[in-house]
Design an enzyme around this catalytic site. Structure first.
Site, PDB file in Angstrom:
ATOM      1  N   GLU A  24       0.800  -1.204   0.000  1.00  0.00           N
ATOM      2  CA  GLU A  24       0.000   0.000   0.000  1.00  0.00           C
ATOM      3  C   GLU A  24       0.843   1.268   0.000  1.00  0.00           C
ATOM      4  O   GLU A  24       1.953   1.288   0.514  1.00  0.00           O
ATOM      5  CB  GLU A  24      -0.949  -0.006   1.170  1.00  0.00           C
ATOM      6  CG  GLU A  24      -0.308  -0.438   2.447  1.00  0.00           C
ATOM      7  CD  GLU A  24      -1.358  -0.774   3.477  1.00  0.00           C
ATOM      8  OE1 GLU A  24      -1.395  -0.025   4.447  1.00  0.00           O
ATOM      9  OE2 GLU A  24      -2.110  -1.728   3.296  1.00  0.00           O
ATOM     10  N   CYS A  74       6.822  -6.186  15.968  1.00  0.00           N
ATOM     11  CA  CYS A  74       6.407  -5.201  16.967  1.00  0.00           C
ATOM     12  C   CYS A  74       4.963  -5.513  17.362  1.00  0.00           C
ATOM     13  O   CYS A  74       4.115  -5.701  16.490  1.00  0.00           O
ATOM     14  CB  CYS A  74       6.549  -3.799  16.405  1.00  0.00           C
ATOM     15  SG  CYS A  74       8.237  -3.467  15.859  1.00  0.00           S
ATOM     16  N   SER A 123      11.392   4.678  15.414  1.00  0.00           N
ATOM     17  CA  SER A 123      10.221   4.189  16.138  1.00  0.00           C
ATOM     18  C   SER A 123      10.640   3.897  17.566  1.00  0.00           C
ATOM     19  O   SER A 123      11.046   2.788  17.885  1.00  0.00           O
ATOM     20  CB  SER A 123       9.688   2.923  15.465  1.00  0.00           C
ATOM     21  OG  SER A 123       9.185   3.249  14.201  1.00  0.00           O
ATOM     22  N   PHE A 124      10.554   4.890  18.404  1.00  0.00           N
ATOM     23  CA  PHE A 124      11.100   4.778  19.756  1.00  0.00           C
ATOM     24  C   PHE A 124      10.128   4.062  20.689  1.00  0.00           C
ATOM     25  O   PHE A 124      10.440   3.026  21.240  1.00  0.00           O
ATOM     26  CB  PHE A 124      11.447   6.181  20.273  1.00  0.00           C
ATOM     27  CG  PHE A 124      12.608   6.177  21.212  1.00  0.00           C
ATOM     28  CD1 PHE A 124      13.880   5.871  20.754  1.00  0.00           C
ATOM     29  CD2 PHE A 124      12.435   6.483  22.554  1.00  0.00           C
ATOM     30  CE1 PHE A 124      14.964   5.853  21.626  1.00  0.00           C
ATOM     31  CE2 PHE A 124      13.519   6.479  23.445  1.00  0.00           C
ATOM     32  CZ  PHE A 124      14.775   6.167  22.971  1.00  0.00           C
ATOM     33  N   HIS A 125       8.966   4.634  20.874  1.00  0.00           N
ATOM     34  CA  HIS A 125       7.797   3.990  21.480  1.00  0.00           C
ATOM     35  C   HIS A 125       7.876   3.571  22.948  1.00  0.00           C
ATOM     36  O   HIS A 125       6.860   3.170  23.517  1.00  0.00           O
ATOM     37  CB  HIS A 125       7.342   2.770  20.667  1.00  0.00           C
ATOM     38  CG  HIS A 125       7.049   3.049  19.232  1.00  0.00           C
ATOM     39  ND1 HIS A 125       6.479   4.207  18.782  1.00  0.00           N
ATOM     40  CD2 HIS A 125       7.250   2.290  18.112  1.00  0.00           C
ATOM     41  CE1 HIS A 125       6.339   4.165  17.465  1.00  0.00           C
ATOM     42  NE2 HIS A 125       6.805   3.027  17.026  1.00  0.00           N
ATOM     43  N   ASN A 166      -3.398   3.324  16.334  1.00  0.00           N
ATOM     44  CA  ASN A 166      -4.452   2.942  15.406  1.00  0.00           C
ATOM     45  C   ASN A 166      -4.858   1.516  15.710  1.00  0.00           C
ATOM     46  O   ASN A 166      -4.106   0.588  15.401  1.00  0.00           O
ATOM     47  CB  ASN A 166      -3.880   2.987  13.990  1.00  0.00           C
ATOM     48  CG  ASN A 166      -4.592   3.988  13.164  1.00  0.00           C
ATOM     49  OD1 ASN A 166      -5.815   3.995  13.085  1.00  0.00           O
ATOM     50  ND2 ASN A 166      -3.807   4.852  12.547  1.00  0.00           N
ATOM     51  N   GLY A 206       6.969  -2.669   6.235  1.00  0.00           N
ATOM     52  CA  GLY A 206       8.331  -3.170   6.162  1.00  0.00           C
ATOM     53  C   GLY A 206       9.356  -2.331   6.884  1.00  0.00           C
ATOM     54  O   GLY A 206       9.123  -1.183   7.243  1.00  0.00           O
ATOM     55  N   GLU A 207      10.505  -2.952   7.107  1.00  0.00           N
ATOM     56  CA  GLU A 207      11.633  -2.282   7.758  1.00  0.00           C
ATOM     57  C   GLU A 207      12.639  -1.897   6.666  1.00  0.00           C
ATOM     58  O   GLU A 207      13.349  -2.758   6.138  1.00  0.00           O
ATOM     59  CB  GLU A 207      12.253  -3.234   8.792  1.00  0.00           C
ATOM     60  CG  GLU A 207      13.572  -2.775   9.386  1.00  0.00           C
ATOM     61  CD  GLU A 207      13.564  -1.333   9.880  1.00  0.00           C
ATOM     62  OE1 GLU A 207      12.796  -1.006  10.780  1.00  0.00           O
ATOM     63  OE2 GLU A 207      14.355  -0.521   9.339  1.00  0.00           O
ATOM     64  N   CYS A 214       3.542   8.203   1.579  1.00  0.00           N
ATOM     65  CA  CYS A 214       4.058   7.172   2.475  1.00  0.00           C
ATOM     66  C   CYS A 214       4.230   5.893   1.661  1.00  0.00           C
ATOM     67  O   CYS A 214       3.264   5.379   1.104  1.00  0.00           O
ATOM     68  CB  CYS A 214       3.067   6.972   3.615  1.00  0.00           C
ATOM     69  SG  CYS A 214       3.564   5.667   4.739  1.00  0.00           S
ATOM     70  N   SER A 222      11.979   5.801   8.156  1.00  0.00           N
ATOM     71  CA  SER A 222      11.638   5.398   9.516  1.00  0.00           C
ATOM     72  C   SER A 222      12.141   3.986   9.786  1.00  0.00           C
ATOM     73  O   SER A 222      11.897   3.070   9.005  1.00  0.00           O
ATOM     74  CB  SER A 222      10.117   5.448   9.698  1.00  0.00           C
ATOM     75  OG  SER A 222       9.765   4.923  10.965  1.00  0.00           O
ATOM     76  N   CYS A 267       1.922  -3.500  15.977  1.00  0.00           N
ATOM     77  CA  CYS A 267       1.882  -3.197  14.543  1.00  0.00           C
ATOM     78  C   CYS A 267       1.236  -4.337  13.766  1.00  0.00           C
ATOM     79  O   CYS A 267       1.624  -5.492  13.915  1.00  0.00           O
ATOM     80  CB  CYS A 267       3.303  -2.956  14.035  1.00  0.00           C
ATOM     81  SG  CYS A 267       3.396  -2.775  12.243  1.00  0.00           S
ATOM     82  N   CYS A 273      -1.238   2.351   8.625  1.00  0.00           N
ATOM     83  CA  CYS A 273      -0.335   1.262   8.302  1.00  0.00           C
ATOM     84  C   CYS A 273      -0.999  -0.118   8.265  1.00  0.00           C
ATOM     85  O   CYS A 273      -1.565  -0.562   9.254  1.00  0.00           O
ATOM     86  CB  CYS A 273       0.717   1.289   9.425  1.00  0.00           C
ATOM     87  SG  CYS A 273       2.207   0.446   9.100  1.00  0.00           S
ATOM     88  N   CYS A 279       6.682  -7.812   7.132  1.00  0.00           N
ATOM     89  CA  CYS A 279       7.871  -7.395   7.892  1.00  0.00           C
ATOM     90  C   CYS A 279       8.327  -8.565   8.740  1.00  0.00           C
ATOM     91  O   CYS A 279       7.504  -9.279   9.297  1.00  0.00           O
ATOM     92  CB  CYS A 279       7.516  -6.208   8.792  1.00  0.00           C
ATOM     93  SG  CYS A 279       8.928  -5.494   9.649  1.00  0.00           S
TER      94      CYS A 279
END
Ligand code: SAH
Ligand code: SF4
Length: 393
Positions: A116, A140, A249-251, A326, A195-196, A129, A227, A143, A369, A136
């Site tokens: 996407e 996470c 992506s600290f989180h 989300n 994806g990473e 984006c 990112s 995600c 995402c 991936c």
């Protein structure tokens, strides 16, 4: 001879054409690779640099997909190109436009996979984006992409092709002879889709180099943000070989919590990550690193977390991007309340940081995402279920 004449021409050209699948895609090749490909197809070495420059401009500046439209090349040379190459980008199979102007494309790539792409228009600019992988390998826990099995890395053609898909849809390729329009609908790129990106380093790098090339799409490296979840060994390389902006992506503010949310933290913990980040702005001579922080109710959203975050990133030129979680069907977390997000944002703001709370854009088309894809999968599944129930399967 009467009107039968063109058939003779067909007989001459068709057998010389390589079968569809054997023709090499020119999209996604670096300048050097393009030059080499043209030489391999019979372009004299002496002419190769000029020819590859011309072809490059046709593809990336004018957005041309048909060799016949490359009017500054001799007819015979255009035929040679068509015999050996294709100019191919992913195919849009679903396109949704939100009330707020957000556009979401589901594109199909080789192998029947789908990824996407989301376009978010803003005042005087617009951000695309894009995805770097199908699925991936990282997992996470908040995600949705992380719950899908990795199918494969995208090729450089598929990465830069997503930008070309959007330019097609926005009708943003320049028109020959028309006055140059400096305002851009698609002015920024974020690698924040599926994806990473740092697990697909070379292809992402080559695609971004193409997007940055001044004789083509020509986006400044400061308008591209990559990112990553924190693939530490590739961070310095990103600075050196791409030079774009970095988002992380600290989180979470403790290893204990980050180990769960972003499991790559077990390999590269917060301390190691922050050390790698400290060098980044110097290496790229660029502004700030974006710290992405997803707000999860009761998990990482206390005042204490906000203060710990500030302490951890002290001295790093930073922007903190708070993302309201989300929720997706079956997700193990809830979104923090608006009050909680505001209180958290306030602590960060008081410390002198910009702390925008990411607006949920395109909610009506599920622009978050991983969601359009899973929605399509859901639709398919329910169709199958319906068929099963009806005894059709
Ligand atoms: N793999 C890269 C880039 C893709 S994800 C990375 O992890 O950075 C882009 C951003 O969206 C990341 O910050 C990711 O943590 C965040 N994200 C993923 N799922 C989300 C969700 N359900 N709600 C809010 N943010 C999410
Ligand atoms: Fe992969 Fe990024 Fe999702 Fe983590 S947040 S699973 S790294 S796409």
């Amino acid at each position: 001879m009467t009107s039968d004449a063109p058939i003779t021409q067909d007989v001459l050209t068709i057998p010389r054409k390589a079968p569809e699948g054997d023709r090499k895609n020119l999209v996604g090749l670096t300048r050097e690779q393009l030059r080499e490909a043209l030489i391999a197809a019979g372009t004299p070495e002496k002419q190769a640099r000029m020819r590859s420059g011309q072809v490059w401009q046709w593809i990336y500046h004018w957005g041309v997909r048909d060799f016949d439209a490359m009017t500054n090349l001799a007819k015979a040379y255009r035929a040679l190109l068509a015999e050996n190459f294709v100019i191919e980008i992913p195919e849009v199979i679903r396109r949704l436009v939100s009330e707020d102007g957000t556009r979401k494309y589901l594109v199909r790539i080789a192998g029947g996979h789908e990824v996407e792409v989301v376009y978010i228009p803003e005042e005087g600019r617009g951000t695309l984006c894009i995805s770097s992988q199908v699925g991936c390998t990282l997992t996470c826990s908040f995600c949705h992409t992380g719950t899908q099995k990795l199918v494969r890395n995208l090729t450089s053609a598929e990465v830069v092709g997503q930008i070309m898909v959007a330019r097609d849809d926005l009708e943003e390729w320049p028109v020959p002879g028309a006055p140059k329009d400096e305002t851009r609908l698609l002015s920024n790129i974020v690698l924040m889709g599926m994806g990473e990106p740092l697990y697909n380093f070379e292809n992402v790098r080559d695609a971004m180099k193409i997007a940055m090339d001044p004789e083509g799409i020509s986006l400044s490296r400061r308008r591209i943000t990559l990112s990553t979840s924190g693939v530490v060994p590739e961070i310095a390389r990103t600075a050196e070989e791409i030079g774009c902006l970095l988002a992380i992506s600290f989180h979470a503010t403790t290893d204990e919590v980050r180990d769960v949310l972003v499991p790559i933290n077990k390999r590269f913990n917060i301390e190691t990550l922050v050390a790698a980040l400290r060098d980044y702005p110097r290496l790229t001579n660029s502004e700030r690193i974006t710290f992405e922080y997803v707000m999860l109710d009761g998990v990482n959203d206390t005042d204490e977390d906000a203060r710990r975050l500030l302490k951890l990133i002290e001295g790093i030129p930073a922007k903190i991007n708070l993302i309201p979680f989300n929720e997706w069907p079956g997700s193990p977390y809830r979104r923090s309340s608006n009050n909680r997000i505001r209180a958290f944002a306030n602590i960060i703001y008081q410390a002198g940081y910009a702390s925008p709370i990411r607006k949920t854009r395109g909610d009506d088309i599920m622009a978050a995402c991983g969601q359009l894809k899973s929605d399509t999968e859901r639709q398919r599944k329910s169709k199958r279920q319906i068929e099963e129930e009806a005894g059709l399967r």
